[in-house]
Design an enzyme around this catalytic site. Structure first.
Site, mmCIF file in Angstrom:
data_model
loop_
_atom_site.group_PDB
_atom_site.id
_atom_site.type_symbol
_atom_site.label_atom_id
_atom_site.label_comp_id
_atom_site.label_asym_id
_atom_site.label_seq_id
_atom_site.Cartn_x
_atom_site.Cartn_y
_atom_site.Cartn_z
ATOM 1 N N THR A 14 83.921 13.810 -31.136
ATOM 2 C CA THR A 14 82.865 12.993 -31.187
ATOM 3 C C THR A 14 82.302 12.534 -29.840
ATOM 4 O OG1 THR A 14 84.288 11.161 -31.261
ATOM 5 C CG2 THR A 14 83.465 12.246 -33.307
ATOM 6 N N SER A 262 85.890 0.450 -26.050
ATOM 7 C CA SER A 262 85.127 1.127 -26.907
ATOM 8 C C SER A 262 84.296 2.119 -26.213
ATOM 9 C CB SER A 262 84.488 0.287 -28.046
ATOM 10 O OG SER A 262 83.425 0.859 -28.348
ATOM 11 N N LYS A 263 83.839 3.147 -26.949
ATOM 12 C CA LYS A 263 83.172 4.296 -26.280
ATOM 13 C C LYS A 263 81.650 3.567 -26.044
ATOM 14 C CE LYS A 263 85.043 8.069 -28.332
ATOM 15 N NZ LYS A 263 84.727 9.067 -29.547
ATOM 16 N N ARG A 264 81.405 2.345 -26.772
ATOM 17 C CA ARG A 264 80.105 1.905 -26.558
ATOM 18 C C ARG A 264 80.019 0.856 -25.450
ATOM 19 N NH1 ARG A 264 78.214 1.002 -32.960
ATOM 20 N NH2 ARG A 264 79.100 3.289 -33.594
ATOM 21 N N ASP A 265 81.088 0.425 -24.921
ATOM 22 C CA ASP A 265 81.012 -0.434 -23.939
ATOM 23 C C ASP A 265 80.432 0.264 -22.586
ATOM 24 O OD1 ASP A 265 82.358 -2.159 -25.472
ATOM 25 O OD2 ASP A 265 84.453 -1.944 -24.490
#
Length: 498
Positions: A14, A262-265
RNA sequence: GGCCCUAUGGUCAAGUGGUUAAGACGUCGGCUUCUCAGGCCGAAAUCGAGGGUUCGACUCCCUCUGGGGCUACCA
């Protein structure tokens, strides 16, 4: 432990390789290699909507870059393939087990829509109850249930398969890192989905079937999977299989948010690729990651993958979460760069090519000079190769502006005297003067004029480099072209010293 | 909210009943014949709180508090 140890790293494609993933991969690799086991890579791509085109390829490439290798994977299958869950599903590897559970009444078809489910959960929350799936066929016989199925099918509804959770049971295991853990079956939130409406198995089901079929002996994964473990144990139990040994590693925390990385950071570089681009060394990444949540016996901090492999001891994995400390990573990378200068130097020179300071051809021709420039500029102080660009820009490839502070030094009475003396001395020195020669010349000016310290050095430094601070001046002068420096000095004099 | 995990300095951490409580990053100070960098030397912790157990607790037990995770037809 013996050689039937089989562990796996099972990423979802992903996205790119994340520091957290890399750590999971590293520790599984260490576990396998330390005990002479087998390291397997399995791609968990059961959520087609989240798969990223280059995800798998990028993950594997970066793993390789980190120096991790594997024994079985999609590209080099062992005897338990395929190694992608989507392919395993296409091959019908999950269906027999689902049918078996269905047949034995341990699983059932559920036709509730997501709207119904959401409403149910919202109501439970409003009533201050934990969200919990409620079995909809309570009290019905098998025949009555089948009749319901037919009814829903007639309405054109597609079912998911839910596992009937034995709520009176308790699941416990001796976690490799945390010790004994016990969780009641009623805590998992009720009957959970093992097969989605699109026919794909869910993670918690597929992982059990695959780990069993692939003879995985130990599962080392993140802490965030602790609550999945009882679900998976139910399946092992229902299918009559022995579960592997589980170990749940503490998570990596984003120091800025305090939450799991997290990947979103966006406030922290967290993809291996990003570090790679900045010129971090793979050994340094391994070294840093290997020390995040694990510690060796002695007092040393710098280790190669090979050393980690030898020292590895799963009982020394730490239990508490660790904050991601970028400063320490930088220090470790600095250590590795200094350790292997010969290998890093070409990388540093490449950075100068990328920055447009020199062409590829010039980089080859002036290799030795560039290496000296890099050395003198202070390569020992940088954290990653990209930083060399700003370090050598001035005065080696570009001159900066002269600001008021510099001007003050230059145009003071002392400054003018020093400039005049230096101008004379510098011109008198041969083109191949050494650092010692320059130092002697400056010392002579110091004695003649009785000016020392900043008032002596700054005017010279500024006139020759447009800088008020920087690396050792005599050494820089050796590397600078004398004709160019003379032009610089004349320009400074013409503009400011008349 | 419920369940689970966890707790040694700003950070990573060693430490398993009696220690001067390692080491590293970072920070601060000193030295290193101009500055920066680098190097060298040095400084800084009443082990989250309160109760126990014990001759003795950072180490064992309990409570509290803090932090984290999970609570999907995502993995």
């Amino acid at each position: 432990m013996t050689d039937d140890i089989r562990v796996r790293y099972a990423p979802s494609p992903t996205g790119y390789l994340h520091i957290g993933n890399a750590r999971t991969a590293l520790f599984n690799w260490l576990f396998a290699r330390h005990y002479n086991g087998t390291f397997v890579i399995r791609i968990e791509d059961t959520d087609a909507s989240r798969n990223v085109a280059d995800g798998e390829k990028s993950q594997l490439e970066n793993l390789k870059w980190l120096g991790l290798d594997w024994d079985e994977s999609p590209a080099n299958p062992g005897e338990y393939g395929p190694y992608r869950q989507s392919e395993r599903n296409a091959d019908g590897m999950y269906q027999p087990f689902i049918d078996d559970l269905l047949e034995r009444g341990l699983a059932y078809k559920s036709y509730k829509t997501s709207e119904e489910l959401e409403a149910e959960r919202a109501a439970q929350k409003a009533a201050k109850q934990a969200p919990h799936y409620v079995y909809e066929y309570a009290g019905l016989s098998k025949e009555e249930r089948e009749a319901k199925y037919a009814e829903f099918e007639a309405q054109g509804l597609k079912p998911v398969i839910r596992f009937r959770v034995p709520e009176d049971k308790t699941y416990e295991w001796d976690d490799i890192v945390k010790g004994p853990i016990k969780i009641g079956a009623k805590e998992v939130g009720g009957d959970w989905v093992i097969q989605k409406a699109d026919g794909m198995p869910t993670y918690n089901f597929a992982v059990v079937v695959d780990d069993h079929l692939m003879k995985i002996s130990h599962v080392l994964r993140g802490d965030d999977h602790v609550s999945n473990t009882p679900k998976q144990m139910m399946i092992y139990e229902a299918l009559g299989w022995e579960a592997p040994k589980f170990g749940h590693m503490a998570l990596i925390i984003n120091a800025a948010t305090g939450k799991k990385l997290s990947k979103r950071d966006n406030d922290v570089l967290q993809f291996v690729e990003q570090y790679r681009e900045l010129g971090y060394q793979p050994e340094a990444m391994d070294n840093f990651i290997g020390l995040l949540g694990w510690s060796p016996k002695g007092e040393d901090e710098i280790f190669s993958l090979e050393q980690f492999k030898q020292m590895f001891d799963e009982t020394r994995l730490t239990k508490a979460n660790a904050k991601f400390d970028q400063k320490k990573l930088e220090w470790i990378n600095n250590q590795w760069m200094r350790r292997d200068k010969d290998r890093v130097m070409p990388q540093l020179i490449q950075e100068l090519v990328k920055a447009g300071f020199v062409t590829e051809d010039e980089a080859k021709e002036k290799k030795d000079w560039l290496a000296q420039v890099i050395e003198v500029a202070g390569v020992d102080g940088i954290s990653y190769t990209r930083q060399i660009v700003d370090l050598v820009r001035e005065p080696f490839f570009q001159l900066g502006d002269i600001n008021q502070e510099m001007l003050d030094y230059l145009t003071s009475d002392d400054g003018r005297k020093v400039y005049a003396a230096w101008n004379k001395a510098y011109r008198a020195l041969p083109d191949d003067a050494t650092a010692e020669d320059y130092m002697a010349a400056i010392r002579k000016i110091q004695n003649d004029l009785e000016i020392k310290g900043r008032n002596l050095w700054n005017p010279i430094r500024i006139a020759t480099t447009h800088q008020i601070q920087g690396p050792n001046l005599p050494e820089m002068l050796v590397l600078l072209n004398k004709q160019t420096v003379l032009v610089t000095m004349d320009a400074v004099a013409a503009k400011y010293l008349n």
